[in-house]
Design an enzyme around this catalytic site. Structure first.
Site, short mmCIF file in Angstrom:
data_model
loop_
_atom_site.label_atom_id
_atom_site.label_comp_id
_atom_site.label_asym_id
_atom_site.label_seq_id
_atom_site.Cartn_x
_atom_site.Cartn_y
_atom_site.Cartn_z
N TYR A 45 37.33 6.15 54.77
CA TYR A 45 35.95 5.83 54.61
C TYR A 45 35.44 5.91 53.01
CZ TYR A 45 30.97 6.50 55.02
OH TYR A 45 29.68 6.52 54.84
N GLY A 50 39.81 -1.17 46.73
CA GLY A 50 39.83 -2.50 47.74
C GLY A 50 41.21 -2.44 48.30
N GLU A 114 44.23 -3.69 39.47
CA GLU A 114 44.60 -2.36 39.04
C GLU A 114 45.96 -2.16 38.52
OE1 GLU A 114 42.67 0.32 42.44
OE2 GLU A 114 42.91 -1.53 43.11
N ASP A 209 48.65 16.88 59.43
CA ASP A 209 48.83 17.34 60.82
C ASP A 209 50.07 16.38 61.61
OD1 ASP A 209 47.01 18.78 60.24
OD2 ASP A 209 45.41 18.32 61.61
N HIS A 230 46.28 10.90 41.59
CA HIS A 230 45.56 9.93 40.94
C HIS A 230 44.81 10.63 39.42
CE1 HIS A 230 42.30 6.94 40.27
NE2 HIS A 230 42.64 6.23 41.33
N ARG A 276 50.39 4.92 38.11
CA ARG A 276 49.78 5.96 38.04
C ARG A 276 50.32 7.34 37.87
NH1 ARG A 276 46.28 5.17 43.64
NH2 ARG A 276 44.91 3.55 42.74
N HIS A 337 46.43 12.69 45.52
CA HIS A 337 45.75 11.40 46.01
C HIS A 337 46.44 10.60 47.63
CE1 HIS A 337 43.09 7.95 45.95
NE2 HIS A 337 43.94 7.06 45.91
N ARG A 372 53.14 4.48 45.05
CA ARG A 372 52.48 3.31 45.98
C ARG A 372 51.64 2.80 44.79
NH1 ARG A 372 47.10 3.09 47.32
NH2 ARG A 372 46.52 5.18 46.95
P1 FAD Z 1 42.61 8.29 57.37
O1 FAD Z 1 41.63 7.30 57.01
O2 FAD Z 1 42.76 9.62 56.41
O3 FAD Z 1 42.24 8.98 58.85
C1 FAD Z 1 42.84 9.81 59.46
C2 FAD Z 1 42.26 10.24 60.78
O4 FAD Z 1 43.29 11.02 61.53
C3 FAD Z 1 40.87 10.64 60.64
O5 FAD Z 1 40.18 10.25 61.76
C4 FAD Z 1 41.09 12.13 61.00
O6 FAD Z 1 39.90 13.08 61.75
C5 FAD Z 1 42.39 12.19 62.15
N1 FAD Z 1 43.02 13.21 62.24
C6 FAD Z 1 43.83 14.23 61.58
N2 FAD Z 1 44.72 14.96 61.97
C7 FAD Z 1 44.19 14.89 63.34
C8 FAD Z 1 44.55 15.70 64.51
N3 FAD Z 1 45.35 16.83 64.44
N4 FAD Z 1 43.86 15.42 65.45
C9 FAD Z 1 43.09 14.46 65.80
N5 FAD Z 1 42.75 13.77 64.55
C10 FAD Z 1 43.27 13.90 63.45
N6 FAD Z 1 43.57 2.89 49.40
C11 FAD Z 1 43.63 1.38 49.18
O7 FAD Z 1 44.32 0.68 49.38
N7 FAD Z 1 42.63 1.20 48.36
C12 FAD Z 1 41.70 2.11 47.79
O8 FAD Z 1 40.84 1.51 47.32
C13 FAD Z 1 41.84 3.36 47.99
N8 FAD Z 1 40.86 4.13 47.67
C14 FAD Z 1 41.06 5.50 47.88
C15 FAD Z 1 40.04 6.46 47.61
C16 FAD Z 1 39.94 7.70 47.90
C17 FAD Z 1 38.92 8.65 47.47
C18 FAD Z 1 41.06 7.94 48.96
C19 FAD Z 1 41.05 9.78 49.32
C20 FAD Z 1 42.03 7.29 49.32
C21 FAD Z 1 42.01 6.15 48.85
N9 FAD Z 1 42.95 5.15 49.08
C22 FAD Z 1 43.03 3.70 48.78
C23 FAD Z 1 44.24 5.43 50.12
C24 FAD Z 1 43.78 5.12 51.35
O9 FAD Z 1 42.31 5.14 51.79
C25 FAD Z 1 44.20 5.89 52.74
O10 FAD Z 1 45.65 5.93 52.53
C26 FAD Z 1 44.09 5.24 53.82
O11 FAD Z 1 42.96 4.86 54.25
C27 FAD Z 1 44.53 6.25 55.17
O12 FAD Z 1 44.23 5.64 56.29
P2 FAD Z 1 44.68 6.32 57.73
O13 FAD Z 1 43.98 5.74 58.82
O14 FAD Z 1 46.13 6.36 57.50
O15 FAD Z 1 44.08 7.99 57.49
C1 SIN Z 2 41.04 3.67 43.54
O1 SIN Z 2 40.06 2.80 43.49
O2 SIN Z 2 41.34 3.88 42.51
C2 SIN Z 2 42.10 3.89 44.47
C3 SIN Z 2 42.73 2.67 44.76
C4 SIN Z 2 44.15 3.32 45.73
O3 SIN Z 2 44.28 4.26 45.84
O4 SIN Z 2 44.84 2.58 46.15
#
Ligand code: FAD
Ligand code: SIN
Length: 518
Positions: A45, A50, A114, A209, A230, A276, A337, A372
């Site tokens: 979220y 991007g 980036e 987890d 980061h 990074r 990060h 990454r």
């Molecule tokens: P998440 O989106 O973290 O979702 C994890 C889910 O698992 C959540 O719903 C949580 O509630 C659930 N969960 C966890 N443990 C449990 C449990 N025990 N039981 C039930 N549910 C559980 N990457 C990019 O490529 N581009 C970007 O611009 C970028 N910007 C970023 C900016 C920020 C601030 C951050 C923090 C990260 C950014 N990243 C970016 C990295 C990227 O957003 C994440 O690596 C990616 O979104 C992870 O997605 P995911 O679905 O694996 O996990």
């Molecule tokens: C950022 O916007 O700097 C995060 C991008 C990423 O983690 O890939």
């Protein structure tokens, strides 16, 4: 009496990986999609910068592959990277199909850049890419009748029989009952483990987890020493985990000291757009050398209207702390990060345990290597979530006659000592920040290993005596993940990418993954 649920597929996590996975599964399959917090909460979220994809005629797949390999210090798996890069344009189309409107300019994608990217290839929705992806994916999921959403349900452990996975024990946080979710296929999509560090850009959900559950079930856990810090998170006493996107540096922002001097030229000829790990170490070194609390990131020389239209979220958030980014530099510090390592998977997201898949940040697909590249994470989430769904759709599903014992809490009692949990949470995160951070040494790593092992015993004792709670489940996973990170860091006797140990400053010619098993 605790309840039992039966599904074809159980997906743990509603980030971009979990939601896309659910959407791509056949409508004939019954799917449980669970989140321990609000459905939208998770790193996805908050993604700003991007998602990378070759979308410009000047760009090509080989260039994206080479950049990813180079940024990953040649530890990445070329086959997995090629798969991801070649699927990227289709991944963008899938997001658009669910309603994501990427920022356009003159009738084309506005592609930004980036560090590591040698071409403009980062598609984005202003600086709120993650919010747009998540809200659109969730809306699409809600329209599907075969998908059942469970909000506020936290997975504790996998249901295992004969070395195969059949779902998970899950705590319903509102009733405080542990329920059994029995499923033919289980997909871990629980995100990363950056909360294991005191300072992080991540939301509270990133407690490792899924990685810890998989480890306890004898999965192979790979390359956990590579935590990405980061370089630029907002430094302000009241700003919890707010990222200042790397895209600002992509668009020319300069890193400066409090006196206005630039410093990146002392560290790398790519200056602010060095990888990074290099930029984070440079900032860490300047802060430690001069005793500064932070450094600054300056974009104020750019046109005010341009800044406000490209970075509305960052502008608004900084203004809420009295910082006008169109007029003044932003105070920034590095913070944990991204978890490059995770549960070992193949190109279809299969783990080494039958019936168990892993996708998103919790997985180690091999695409990131030792560091990454920016905006490759959302891409990995989408591409491998789809591959995983395709694999599951091809399986045959038989009626399960398996019986699992209900969760037994008969010997546990309510805790009068909750301070133990809060104290240990804090202690683990401080140990990791101080001893297993941006720059490591053998002495600090071994000190961390010793204290973490004592904490592990204290947590185990507490876990068996008292009734389970969400905080306790997370603490148990946090300590397990911290120990895996330390064990991995100790076993790597070189410096590579994000893992820098001053006792082994050189990069070895012997390129190897670190694999940890129980
Ligand atoms: P998440 O989106 O973290 O979702 C994890 C889910 O698992 C959540 O719903 C949580 O509630 C659930 N969960 C966890 N443990 C449990 C449990 N025990 N039981 C039930 N549910 C559980 N990457 C990019 O490529 N581009 C970007 O611009 C970028 N910007 C970023 C900016 C920020 C601030 C951050 C923090 C990260 C950014 N990243 C970016 C990295 C990227 O957003 C994440 O690596 C990616 O979104 C992870 O997605 P995911 O679905 O694996 O996990
Ligand atoms: C950022 O916007 O700097 C995060 C991008 C990423 O983690 O890939």
């Amino acid at each position: 009496m605790s309840s039992k649920h039966y599904f074809d597929v159980l997906i743990i996590g509603t980030g971009s990986a979990g939601l896309m996975n659910a959407l791509q599964l056949s409508d004939k399959l019954s799917v449980a999609l669970i989140a321990k917090d609000k459905l939208l909460e998770g790193s996805s979220y908050y993604a700003q910068g991007g998602i990378s994809a070759v979308l410009d005629t000047q760009d090509n797949f080989q260039s994206h592959i080479n950049d990813t390999l180079l940024t990953g210090n040649h530890l990445g798996d070329e086959k997995a990277i090629r798969f991801m890069v070649e699927q990227a344009p289709t991944a963008i189309q899938s997001l658009e199909k669910s309603g994501v409107l990427f920022t356009q300019e003159k009738g084309r994608y506005h592609l930004t850049t980036e560090s590591g990217h040698s071409n403009r290839r980062v598609a984005h929705v202003a600086d709120k890419t993650g919010k747009s992806i998540q809200t659109n994916l969730l809306n699409s999921v809600k329209k599907k009748k075969n998908i059942h959403l469970f909000e506020g349900f936290i997975a504790i452990d996998l249901l295992m029989k004969n070395k195969r996975c059949y779902g998970a024990y899950i705590l319903n946080k509102s009733s405080n009952e542990v329920e059994s979710f029995v499923a033919h296929k289980t997909v871990i999509a629980t995100g990363g483990a950056s909360k294991v560090y005191l300072y992080t850009s991540n939301p509270d959900t990133s407690t490792g987890d899924g990685i810890a559950m998989a480890y306890r079930a004898h999965c192979h856990i790979v390359n956990m020493e590579f935590t990405q810090f980061h370089p630029t998170c907002l430094y302000h006493p009241h700003a919890k985990s707010f990222l200042i996107s790397e895209v600002l540096r992509g668009e020319g922002a300069k890193l400066i000291l409090p006196n206005g001097d630039t410093f990146m030229h002392k560290y790398d000829e790519r200056l602010e757009l060095a990888p990074r790990d290099v930029v984070a170490r440079a900032i860490d070194s300047e802060m430690k050398t001069h005793g500064f609390d932070c450094v600054y990131l300056d974009l104020s020389f750019k046109d005010k209207t341009w800044i406000k239209s490209h970075f509305p979220t960052i502008d608004k958030r900084c203004l809420s702390f009295g910082i006008d980014i169109t007029k003044q530099p932003i105070p920034v510090v590095p913070a944990a990060h991204y978890t490059c390592g995770g549960i070992q998977t193949d190109i279809n997201a299969c783990s080494n345990i039958e019936g168990l898949y892993a996708i998103g940040e919790a997985a180690h697909t091999g695409v990131h290597g030792a560091n990454r590249m920016a905006s490759n994470s959302l891409l990995e989430c989408i591409v491998f979530a789809k591959a995983c769904a395709n694999h599951i759709n091809q399986q045959t599903f038989e009626q399960s006659s398996l019986n699992f014992d209900n969760w037994d809490a008969s010997r546990a009692c309510p805790s009068q000592e909750k301070v133990m949990v809060t104290h240990l949470w804090d202690e683990v995160r401080r140990i990791m920040w101080n001893f297993v951070g941006i720059v490591r040494s053998n002495k600090r790593l071994h000190a961390a290993r010793m204290r973490l092992s004592q904490i592990q015993n204290e947590v185990n004792e507490y876990y068996h005596l008292y009734l389970i709670s969400s905080d306790l489940i997370e603490l148990r996973n946090l300590i397990a993940t911290a120990q895996i990170i330390v064990k991995s860091a100790i076993s790597r006797t070189e410096s590579r990418g994000l893992h820098y140990n001053k006792d082994y400053p050189h990069t070895s010619t012997n390129i190897q993954n670190t694999v940890i098993t129980l």
